[in-house]
Design a protein around this motif. Structure first.
Motif, PDB file in Angstrom:
ATOM      1  N   HIS A 173     -60.211 -30.792  41.472  1.00 40.92           N
ATOM      2  CA  HIS A 173     -59.416 -29.671  42.600  1.00 40.92           C
ATOM      3  C   HIS A 173     -60.998 -29.311  42.384  1.00 40.92           C
ATOM      4  O   HIS A 173     -61.590 -27.797  42.572  1.00 40.92           O
ATOM      5  CB  HIS A 173     -59.390 -28.855  40.854  1.00 40.92           C
ATOM      6  CG  HIS A 173     -58.397 -28.971  40.429  1.00 40.92           C
ATOM      7  ND1 HIS A 173     -57.391 -28.358  40.751  1.00 40.92           N
ATOM      8  CD2 HIS A 173     -58.351 -29.848  39.916  1.00 40.92           C
ATOM      9  CE1 HIS A 173     -55.655 -29.094  39.937  1.00 40.92           C
ATOM     10  NE2 HIS A 173     -56.395 -29.765  38.655  1.00 40.92           N
ATOM     11  N   HIS A 219     -60.109 -33.630  36.947  1.00 45.67           N
ATOM     12  CA  HIS A 219     -59.574 -33.921  35.477  1.00 45.67           C
ATOM     13  C   HIS A 219     -59.209 -34.837  35.324  1.00 45.67           C
ATOM     14  O   HIS A 219     -58.547 -35.879  36.730  1.00 45.67           O
ATOM     15  CB  HIS A 219     -58.305 -32.754  35.961  1.00 45.67           C
ATOM     16  CG  HIS A 219     -59.204 -31.480  35.932  1.00 45.67           C
ATOM     17  ND1 HIS A 219     -57.949 -30.734  36.103  1.00 45.67           N
ATOM     18  CD2 HIS A 219     -59.757 -30.600  34.900  1.00 45.67           C
ATOM     19  CE1 HIS A 219     -58.270 -29.365  36.211  1.00 45.67           C
ATOM     20  NE2 HIS A 219     -59.718 -29.605  35.696  1.00 45.67           N
ATOM     21  N   GLU A 238     -56.038 -35.956  32.262  1.00 45.78           N
ATOM     22  CA  GLU A 238     -53.988 -34.858  32.534  1.00 45.78           C
ATOM     23  C   GLU A 238     -53.060 -36.466  32.886  1.00 45.78           C
ATOM     24  O   GLU A 238     -53.819 -37.357  32.942  1.00 45.78           O
ATOM     25  CB  GLU A 238     -54.250 -33.827  34.271  1.00 45.78           C
ATOM     26  CG  GLU A 238     -54.235 -32.579  34.076  1.00 45.78           C
ATOM     27  CD  GLU A 238     -53.969 -31.787  35.223  1.00 45.78           C
ATOM     28  OE1 GLU A 238     -53.278 -32.027  35.858  1.00 45.78           O
ATOM     29  OE2 GLU A 238     -55.236 -31.144  35.279  1.00 45.78           O
ATOM     30  N   HIS A 244     -57.640 -36.973  39.409  1.00 46.51           N
ATOM     31  CA  HIS A 244     -58.040 -35.857  40.550  1.00 46.51           C
ATOM     32  C   HIS A 244     -58.548 -34.606  40.744  1.00 46.51           C
ATOM     33  O   HIS A 244     -59.575 -34.310  39.542  1.00 46.51           O
ATOM     34  CB  HIS A 244     -56.604 -34.910  40.684  1.00 46.51           C
ATOM     35  CG  HIS A 244     -56.139 -34.590  39.914  1.00 46.51           C
ATOM     36  ND1 HIS A 244     -55.304 -34.646  38.612  1.00 46.51           N
ATOM     37  CD2 HIS A 244     -55.738 -33.031  39.510  1.00 46.51           C
ATOM     38  CE1 HIS A 244     -55.201 -33.630  37.822  1.00 46.51           C
ATOM     39  NE2 HIS A 244     -56.017 -32.682  37.913  1.00 46.51           N
ATOM     40  N   ARG A 289     -61.181 -25.764  31.816  1.00 46.08           N
ATOM     41  CA  ARG A 289     -60.695 -26.387  30.306  1.00 46.08           C
ATOM     42  C   ARG A 289     -61.607 -25.304  29.396  1.00 46.08           C
ATOM     43  O   ARG A 289     -61.343 -25.305  28.185  1.00 46.08           O
ATOM     44  CB  ARG A 289     -60.802 -27.464  29.809  1.00 46.08           C
ATOM     45  CG  ARG A 289     -59.947 -28.564  30.764  1.00 46.08           C
ATOM     46  CD  ARG A 289     -58.903 -28.291  31.122  1.00 46.08           C
ATOM     47  NE  ARG A 289     -58.380 -29.610  31.132  1.00 46.08           N
ATOM     48  CZ  ARG A 289     -57.430 -29.719  32.477  1.00 46.08           C
ATOM     49  NH1 ARG A 289     -57.471 -28.420  33.013  1.00 46.08           N
ATOM     50  NH2 ARG A 289     -57.264 -30.227  33.188  1.00 46.08           N
ATOM     51  N   HIS A 310     -58.041 -22.789  33.847  1.00 48.59           N
ATOM     52  CA  HIS A 310     -58.033 -23.799  34.470  1.00 48.59           C
ATOM     53  C   HIS A 310     -58.756 -25.090  34.222  1.00 48.59           C
ATOM     54  O   HIS A 310     -58.707 -26.259  33.469  1.00 48.59           O
ATOM     55  CB  HIS A 310     -56.473 -23.722  34.689  1.00 48.59           C
ATOM     56  CG  HIS A 310     -56.144 -24.930  34.619  1.00 48.59           C
ATOM     57  ND1 HIS A 310     -54.980 -25.530  33.951  1.00 48.59           N
ATOM     58  CD2 HIS A 310     -55.889 -25.570  35.917  1.00 48.59           C
ATOM     59  CE1 HIS A 310     -54.614 -26.493  34.080  1.00 48.59           C
ATOM     60  NE2 HIS A 310     -54.864 -26.588  35.640  1.00 48.59           N
TER      61      HIS A 310
HETATM   62 MN   LIG Z   1     -56.022 -30.819  37.011  1.00 45.73          MN
END
Ligand SMILES: [Mn+2]
Length: 258
Positions: free
Chosen positions: A123, A113, A116, A121, A20, A17
């Motif tokens: 991760h 990211h 979105e 942000h 991607r 995730h």
């Molecule tokens: Mn994200």
């Protein structure tokens, strides 16, 4: 910024995730046109999942399904008029700060990211590795790495660090002010917090009622001191003391027959 903790079974899916490579048909919040602007601040030759497997094999990890093996600090870009360079400086600094805090060799991936809904942000994904105090060996323990104290201090420490980099307080967002970009876990948490607030207000209104009746009772006792005996009898009856109840009823009967 806020943190999420995950078990081993979730790791493969999560890493896909973050990078991607997962199938995102179900995620309406991801704009595929912007995915190319995402970038990983953790530069390694190997794939994130193979590095994760390698690193976790080097440390002690309990063989239980509920062990939290991966943590993710989500750091959101403050809503400021940042240039592209300032934005990159922000995320790179956040990475440096966190990599030093949790040690770089425990970092699995650090994707920014930008595809979105809401703010860009980071991760920051890492294996929570602590030193076992008795044996002096490395072990996986989210509990010992993300202690209450750690959660209470990291926000301030990060804000200080950023102030040092940027020369002014850029306003790091904490978990409660992020808004807009909430995960399912966060939304569930929000719901249970609302429930808690509701319960607390119920309890305080109960207390109010209790206080009222106590002062009423106090007034009544002042006017009729023998009431104390009646109250203690009533308490006994309420507590299910049958003798007291029978005696009380007999007494009433005798009283009436006189
Ligand atoms: Mn994200």
């Amino acid at each position: 910024m806020h943190v999420e903790k995950y078990t081993k079974s979730a790791v493969g899916h999560l890493l896909r995730h973050y990078n991607r490579t997962a199938n995102h048909v179900s995620n309406q919040d991801i704009c595929a046109d912007k995915t190319e602007f995402n970038y990983n601040l953790c530069k390694r030759e190997e794939f994130d999942l193979s590095y994760y497997k390698k690193r976790i094999s080097q440390v002690k990890c309990q063989n239980r399904a509920d062990v939290k093996a991966l943590c993710d600090w989500i750091v959101t870009l403050p809503k400021k008029d940042f240039t592209k360079e300032q934005e990159q400086l922000f995320f790179q600094s956040a990475y440096n700060f966190l990599a030093e805090r949790y040690r770089e060799k425990n970092v699995v991936s650090a994707w920014v990211h930008k595809d979105e809904a809401g703010q860009p942000h980071l991760h920051f994904c890492f294996i929570p590795v602590a030193i076992d105090k008795k044996k002096g060996i490395e072990k996986v323990s989210a509990k010992e790495v993300l202690t209450r104290r750690e959660l209470q201090t990291i926000h301030k420490d990060m804000a200080h660090y950023m102030e040092h980099i940027f020369g002014y307080d850029i306003g790091i967002l904490n978990g409660t002010t992020v808004g807009g970009n909430k995960s399912i876990t966060e939304l569930k948490l929000q719901d249970s917090q609302k429930e808690l607030t509701r319960r607390i207000s119920e309890i305080s209104s109960l207390k109010q009622i209790k206080h009222q009746s106590i002062s009423e009772l106090a007034n009544a006792i002042k006017q009729k001191p023998s009431l104390i005996a009646d109250v203690s009898k009533a308490i006994n009856i309420a507590l299910g003391n049958r003798n007291e109840l029978t005696q009380h009823l007999h007494h009433e009967e005798r009283f009436r027959s006189r």
